[in-house]
Scaffold this motif. Sequence first.
Motif, PDB file in Angstrom:
ATOM      1  N   GLY A   1       0.811  -1.219   0.000  1.00 49.43           N
ATOM      2  CA  GLY A   1       0.000   0.000   0.000  1.00 49.43           C
ATOM      3  C   GLY A   1       0.840   1.263   0.000  1.00 49.43           C
ATOM      4  N   LEU A   2       2.086   1.150  -0.465  1.00 49.86           N
ATOM      5  CA  LEU A   2       3.002   2.294  -0.444  1.00 49.86           C
ATOM      6  C   LEU A   2       3.073   2.947  -1.829  1.00 49.86           C
ATOM      7  CD1 LEU A   2       5.808   0.675   1.753  1.00 49.86           C
ATOM      8  CD2 LEU A   2       4.048   2.295   2.492  1.00 49.86           C
TER       9      LEU A   2
ATOM     10  N   ASP B   1       6.010   3.618  -3.583  1.00 50.89           N
ATOM     11  CA  ASP B   1       7.033   2.972  -4.421  1.00 50.89           C
ATOM     12  C   ASP B   1       7.636   1.848  -3.594  1.00 50.89           C
ATOM     13  OD1 ASP B   1       9.178   2.450  -6.346  1.00 50.89           O
ATOM     14  OD2 ASP B   1       8.900   4.493  -7.076  1.00 50.89           O
TER      15      ASP B   1
ATOM     16  N   LEU C   1       9.462  -0.177  -0.881  1.00 45.27           N
ATOM     17  CA  LEU C   1       9.395   0.189   0.542  1.00 45.27           C
ATOM     18  C   LEU C   1      10.632   0.919   1.041  1.00 45.27           C
ATOM     19  CD1 LEU C   1      11.205  -1.976   2.421  1.00 45.27           C
ATOM     20  CD2 LEU C   1       9.409  -3.530   1.687  1.00 45.27           C
ATOM     21  N   MET C   2      11.763   0.790   0.360  1.00 38.51           N
ATOM     22  CA  MET C   2      12.951   1.527   0.791  1.00 38.51           C
ATOM     23  C   MET C   2      12.761   3.030   0.549  1.00 38.51           C
ATOM     24  SD  MET C   2      14.622  -0.969   2.031  1.00 38.51           S
ATOM     25  CE  MET C   2      16.111  -0.138   2.600  1.00 38.51           C
ATOM     26  N   ILE C   3      11.959   3.387  -0.440  1.00 43.80           N
ATOM     27  CA  ILE C   3      11.715   4.808  -0.746  1.00 43.80           C
ATOM     28  C   ILE C   3      10.716   5.392   0.260  1.00 43.80           C
ATOM     29  CG2 ILE C   3      10.979   6.424  -2.535  1.00 43.80           C
ATOM     30  CD1 ILE C   3      13.578   4.764  -3.167  1.00 43.80           C
ATOM     31  N   ASP C   4       9.606   4.696   0.448  1.00 42.99           N
ATOM     32  CA  ASP C   4       8.637   5.159   1.453  1.00 42.99           C
ATOM     33  C   ASP C   4       9.262   5.143   2.853  1.00 42.99           C
ATOM     34  OD1 ASP C   4       6.966   4.074  -0.903  1.00 42.99           O
ATOM     35  OD2 ASP C   4       5.451   5.090   0.299  1.00 42.99           O
ATOM     36  N   GLY C   5      10.101   4.138   3.099  1.00 41.44           N
ATOM     37  CA  GLY C   5      10.761   4.050   4.406  1.00 41.44           C
ATOM     38  C   GLY C   5      11.657   5.246   4.670  1.00 41.44           C
ATOM     39  N   ALA C   6      12.334   5.715   3.626  1.00 43.41           N
ATOM     40  CA  ALA C   6      13.213   6.874   3.784  1.00 43.41           C
ATOM     41  C   ALA C   6      12.432   8.108   4.213  1.00 43.41           C
ATOM     42  CB  ALA C   6      13.951   7.149   2.476  1.00 43.41           C
TER      43      ALA C   6
ATOM     44  N   ALA D   1       9.429   8.025   5.724  1.00 39.44           N
ATOM     45  CA  ALA D   1       8.889   7.755   7.067  1.00 39.44           C
ATOM     46  C   ALA D   1       9.953   7.998   8.134  1.00 39.44           C
ATOM     47  CB  ALA D   1       8.370   6.320   7.145  1.00 39.44           C
ATOM     48  N   ARG D   2      11.175   7.526   7.865  1.00 40.89           N
ATOM     49  CA  ARG D   2      12.275   7.662   8.832  1.00 40.89           C
ATOM     50  C   ARG D   2      12.679   9.119   8.987  1.00 40.89           C
ATOM     51  NH1 ARG D   2      14.706   6.928  12.594  1.00 40.89           N
ATOM     52  NH2 ARG D   2      16.108   5.244  13.185  1.00 40.89           N
TER      53      ARG D   2
ATOM     54  N   SER E   1       8.182  11.877   7.934  1.00 45.14           N
ATOM     55  CA  SER E   1       7.346  12.432   6.881  1.00 45.14           C
ATOM     56  C   SER E   1       6.658  11.298   6.124  1.00 45.14           C
ATOM     57  CB  SER E   1       8.269  13.246   5.965  1.00 45.14           C
ATOM     58  OG  SER E   1       7.553  13.921   4.983  1.00 45.14           O
ATOM     59  N   ALA E   2       6.010  11.632   5.053  1.00 42.84           N
ATOM     60  CA  ALA E   2       5.435  10.632   4.149  1.00 42.84           C
ATOM     61  C   ALA E   2       5.469  11.246   2.758  1.00 42.84           C
ATOM     62  CB  ALA E   2       4.000  10.289   4.542  1.00 42.84           C
TER      63      ALA E   2
ATOM     64  N   GLN F   1      -0.457  -3.407   6.308  1.00 47.24           N
ATOM     65  CA  GLN F   1       0.432  -3.486   5.146  1.00 47.24           C
ATOM     66  C   GLN F   1       1.535  -2.436   5.244  1.00 47.24           C
ATOM     67  OE1 GLN F   1      -2.091  -2.942   1.643  1.00 47.24           O
ATOM     68  NE2 GLN F   1      -1.169  -4.786   0.795  1.00 47.24           N
ATOM     69  N   ARG F   2       1.114  -1.192   5.464  1.00 48.79           N
ATOM     70  CA  ARG F   2       2.085  -0.094   5.513  1.00 48.79           C
ATOM     71  C   ARG F   2       3.095  -0.281   6.639  1.00 48.79           C
ATOM     72  NH1 ARG F   2       3.193   5.208   4.197  1.00 48.79           N
ATOM     73  NH2 ARG F   2       4.102   6.388   5.910  1.00 48.79           N
TER      74      ARG F   2
ATOM     75  N   GLY G   1       5.622  -2.903   5.616  1.00 51.55           N
ATOM     76  CA  GLY G   1       6.619  -2.390   4.678  1.00 51.55           C
ATOM     77  C   GLY G   1       7.676  -1.561   5.388  1.00 51.55           C
ATOM     78  N   LEU G   2       7.243  -0.715   6.320  1.00 49.02           N
ATOM     79  CA  LEU G   2       8.195   0.143   7.021  1.00 49.02           C
ATOM     80  C   LEU G   2       9.054  -0.655   7.997  1.00 49.02           C
ATOM     81  CD1 LEU G   2       5.971   3.330   7.543  1.00 49.02           C
ATOM     82  CD2 LEU G   2       7.584   2.807   5.684  1.00 49.02           C
TER      83      LEU G   2
ATOM     84  N   TYR H   1      11.769  -2.084   5.987  1.00 47.52           N
ATOM     85  CA  TYR H   1      12.767  -1.027   5.749  1.00 47.52           C
ATOM     86  C   TYR H   1      13.753  -0.952   6.914  1.00 47.52           C
ATOM     87  CZ  TYR H   1      14.818   3.667   5.460  1.00 47.52           C
ATOM     88  OH  TYR H   1      15.706   4.724   5.433  1.00 47.52           O
ATOM     89  N   GLU H   2      13.195  -0.888   8.129  1.00 52.17           N
ATOM     90  CA  GLU H   2      14.057  -0.750   9.312  1.00 52.17           C
ATOM     91  C   GLU H   2      14.980  -1.956   9.468  1.00 52.17           C
ATOM     92  OE1 GLU H   2      14.404   1.894  11.051  1.00 52.17           O
ATOM     93  OE2 GLU H   2      12.692   3.055  10.378  1.00 52.17           O
TER      94      GLU H   2
ATOM     95  N   ALA I   1      14.480  -0.303  -7.771  1.00 53.23           N
ATOM     96  CA  ALA I   1      14.548   0.962  -7.021  1.00 53.23           C
ATOM     97  C   ALA I   1      15.076   0.761  -5.601  1.00 53.23           C
ATOM     98  CB  ALA I   1      13.165   1.621  -6.979  1.00 53.23           C
ATOM     99  N   GLY I   2      14.703  -0.351  -4.978  1.00 57.37           N
ATOM    100  CA  GLY I   2      15.172  -0.613  -3.613  1.00 57.37           C
ATOM    101  C   GLY I   2      16.681  -0.824  -3.591  1.00 57.37           C
TER     102      GLY I   2
ATOM    103  N   TYR J   1      18.367   2.508  -3.948  1.00 56.40           N
ATOM    104  CA  TYR J   1      18.352   3.178  -2.635  1.00 56.40           C
ATOM    105  C   TYR J   1      19.467   2.638  -1.752  1.00 56.40           C
ATOM    106  CZ  TYR J   1      17.251   4.552   2.044  1.00 56.40           C
ATOM    107  OH  TYR J   1      17.377   5.070   3.309  1.00 56.40           O
ATOM    108  N   GLU J   2      19.574   1.321  -1.687  1.00 61.14           N
ATOM    109  CA  GLU J   2      20.534   0.692  -0.765  1.00 61.14           C
ATOM    110  C   GLU J   2      21.977   1.002  -1.157  1.00 61.14           C
ATOM    111  OE1 GLU J   2      19.067  -3.316  -0.890  1.00 61.14           O
ATOM    112  OE2 GLU J   2      17.442  -2.885   0.528  1.00 61.14           O
TER     113      GLU J   2
END
Lengths: 183, 183
Positions: A134-135, A137, A139-144, A146-147, A150-151, B48-49, B52-53, B56-57, B83-84, B87-88
């Motif tokens: 439900g993100l 892109d 999850l590493m992008i949404d995680g960035a 969130a961390r 923000s969103a 779900q969200r 995903g987060l 990420y962590e 994309a992930g 990011y990494e």
Amino acid sequence: MKIYLAGPEVFLPDAQEIGAAKKAICAEYGLEGLFPLDGGLDLSGLTQRQSGLAIYEANIALIEAAAGCIANVTPFRGPSLDAGTAYEIGHMRGLGKPVYAYSNDARPFAARTRHFCGVSGERDNDGILIEDFGLTDNLMIDGAAARSGSAIICADKAGALDDLAVFRACAAHAAEMLLGARA
Amino acid sequence: MKIYLAGPEVFLPDAQEIGAAKKAICAEYGLEGLFPLDGGLDLSGLTQRQSGLAIYEANIALIEAAAGCIANVTPFRGPSLDAGTAYEIGHMRGLGKPVYAYSNDARPFAARTRHFCGVSGERDNDGILIEDFGLTDNLMIDGAAARSGSAIICADKAGALDDLAVFRACAAHAAEMLLGARA
């Protein structure tokens, strides 16, 4: 306060104009936007490969000089954001700096990926999983985001890479987070 | 020495088996591979969200524990890498750690992008530039490898995400760089 402007705008025909417009919007909110083409690099005498790597170094210098970034994660040639932007979001987070992001495509990542692959289920036609949290892109992008506290800010602008309405909302948000925290 | 195994293998039907195979190859070269699914996360009760987060962590914790990464930058659903993974690679470089990368597609980025866009010139049908520096992917990805004292190792394996021959060559190279430097 300096903020790096990550995104695929550098590839657009009017890259310099869009960069200038983004920097003007940043200035309205008290931020100094750093656009990847700002380096004013002299690439004469360099091979193609040397030129590419020199641009990398120039972009890294801007990323290191910035307090955070605003990233355009609108899908680019596929279901995900531009690869360079994904890299830059990661580099920022590795430096411990906040990432604020926006997309001009409001669809969730899974819906976009299914559309791209021409499937409706959990996997594509090669049996490869469609990431579905439900993100916006990967999850590493949404995680960035969130961390960073923000969103990702999304709106339906038909995926236009150059529409700046959502960028403006993201710049206002970044200024509130960065300058509000400093005040 | 721990090394993070970045790549889209987590989406393959036999993700765990490929992760185990990669870790076994790493062990042959004296490296301890960390695979993104290693976390053994309990996602029960999470949305779900939130799931995903949480992933990420968990991935960030593995990235922080590693001395560097081996990244599979084989194209994934488009002309660029996953994309992930992008990011990494960025997060690793932001932490100042080396990135070793390989691709099972030997074509240059520009050729792949032109094929994807169905054009032969400098721009796609929307006038958007085709990045062309003779590199393997977006210059931020090749730059990350170059800045790590390396270059992306490529071979024509028809873009197979799960072919491990080039991964093995990359693991041997990473071991020489990481363990050779330590010895």
